[in-house]
Scaffold this motif. Structure first.
Motif, PDB file in Angstrom:
ATOM      1  N   LEU A 176       0.754  -0.992  -0.443  1.00  0.00           N
ATOM      2  CA  LEU A 176      -0.376  -0.034  -0.346  1.00  0.00           C
ATOM      3  C   LEU A 176       0.898   1.463  -0.023  1.00  0.00           C
ATOM      4  O   LEU A 176       1.864   1.434   0.898  1.00  0.00           O
ATOM      5  N   PRO A 177       0.687   2.088  -0.980  1.00  0.00           N
ATOM      6  CA  PRO A 177       1.078   3.232  -0.977  1.00  0.00           C
ATOM      7  C   PRO A 177       1.670   3.769   0.402  1.00  0.00           C
ATOM      8  O   PRO A 177       0.385   4.045   1.308  1.00  0.00           O
ATOM      9  N   TYR A 178       2.407   4.762   1.025  1.00  0.00           N
ATOM     10  CA  TYR A 178       2.425   5.099   1.934  1.00  0.00           C
ATOM     11  C   TYR A 178       2.090   4.437   3.561  1.00  0.00           C
ATOM     12  O   TYR A 178       2.030   5.103   4.636  1.00  0.00           O
ATOM     13  N   ARG A 179       2.349   3.128   3.644  1.00  0.00           N
ATOM     14  CA  ARG A 179       1.518   2.311   4.234  1.00  0.00           C
ATOM     15  C   ARG A 179       2.076   2.660   5.883  1.00  0.00           C
ATOM     16  O   ARG A 179       1.999   2.847   7.019  1.00  0.00           O
ATOM     17  N   ASP A 180       4.015   3.113   5.354  1.00  0.00           N
ATOM     18  CA  ASP A 180       4.635   3.169   6.804  1.00  0.00           C
ATOM     19  C   ASP A 180       4.610   4.103   6.987  1.00  0.00           C
ATOM     20  O   ASP A 180       4.513   4.251   9.039  1.00  0.00           O
ATOM     21  N   GLU A 181       3.768   4.865   6.822  1.00  0.00           N
ATOM     22  CA  GLU A 181       4.040   6.745   6.978  1.00  0.00           C
ATOM     23  C   GLU A 181       2.059   6.834   7.522  1.00  0.00           C
ATOM     24  O   GLU A 181       2.198   7.167   8.488  1.00  0.00           O
TER      25      GLU A 181
END
Length: 310
Positions: free
Chosen positions: A227-232
């Motif tokens: 998923l894009p930007y998952r860690d953010e």
């Protein structure tokens, strides 16, 4: 009648895999004797929690990218996008209440709605309700619904109506359902906690109906790595994004099942549908307690199209 309240996570922002999981859950619930299966708010393809987590302005580019992914994984009724669940309902003879993200393919193809479908045991789409008022940053994702879905409909398990999340704080919307002889009031949500549970209990007392409240039980580990930007969005130290709190209240307010917190699975409740009407002997908010000489409520149930052409 047995009610199964879904507290499994979806495959976040993946329509195909989430739909497959939904069909499997319906089969599981039906095999255990469910007559009614209730899914949380926007369970398909997953609640856009990113709108609450990204910073305004600086996070707008990320919001745009995630919206595009969410749009591509939304359900289009003009293409019979709920067909797998309609088939599952018909195959297993169960009634479904399904929170999902709707793509309005019949109009612009780009506007999304937070919708809730009631699918009868014969596979018929008995009602489709679009959330009237998206809450706070949800307005960056969803359009506004109208009154065309504020219906209580007859199903194989009784008369069912739905309001979504904070619509349940809208007294006039609730009253619009109470006035239709409601048996089972479904409240799919993303909310949880004591305040929300108190609201569900209040509605059971106010409306004299069975109330089913359910939110998606989601841990950070349930969110796909790609998923894009998952860690953010979902930090490594975060565990429960949403604890769930699925619950069923009896007419006039007692707990029938739950709340189910920080667990995944199905919450079960045995309900006597006829108990709803009987409970209103003492207090019938749209019957003998209504005082129509003092109060009047008019509900516009016409479907509103954003643009009309002659």
């Amino acid at each position: 009648m047995k009610v199964a309240v879904v507290q499994y996570p979806p495959v976040y922002l993946d329509l195909e895999r989430t739909m497959e999981r939904a069909v499997e859950i319906v089969a599981e619930a039906a095999a255990a004797g469910a007559g009614l299966v209730v899914f949380p708010e926007v369970w398909i393809p997953g609640y856009p929690t990113y709108v609450w987590r990204l910073k305004p302005g600086a996070g707008m580019g990320a919001t745009d990218e995630l919206f595009a992914l969410s749009l591509a994984n939304s359900v289009d009724l003009s293409k019979d996008g709920l067909a797998p669940l309609r088939q599952a309902a018909r195959e297993h003879g169960v009634v479904l209440v399904v929170g999902y993200q709707e793509r309005d393919g019949a109009v612009s193809g780009s506007t999304l709605f937070n919708s809730c479908a009631i699918i009868d045991a014969d596979g018929r789409l008995a009602n489709n309700h679009r959330k009237l008022m998206p809450t706070n940053p949800e307005r960056m994702v969803w359009g506004f619904g109208d009154g065309s879905g504020l219906n209580v409909v007859e199903t194989a398990v009784g008369r069912i109506g739905t309001l979504i999340c904070w619509e349940n704080y809208m007294p006039l919307a609730r009253c619009g359902l109470y006035a239709q002889n409601i048996d089972i009031y479904a409240a799919p949500t993303w909310d949880s906690g004591d305040t929300w549970l108190a609201t569900m209990q209040h509605i059971a007392r106010e409306g004299g109906c069975w109330v089913v409240g359910c939110a998606t039980s989601l841990q950070a580990s349930d969110v796909p790595d790609g998923l894009p930007y998952r860690d953010e969005l979902f930090g490594a130290d975060e565990d429960w994004v949403n604890p769930g709190d699925a619950v069923v209240y009896r007419p006039f307010g007692g707990v029938a099942a739950g709340p189910m917190r920080k667990e995944k699975g199905l919450l079960w409740a045995e309900i006597d549908v006829a108990a709803a009407a009987a409970s209103r002997r003492k207090f019938d908010v749209t019957g003998h307690y209504a005082r129509p000489d003092v109060f009047t409520l008019n509900v516009d149930r016409k479907h509103k199209r954003p643009v009309t052409f002659d």
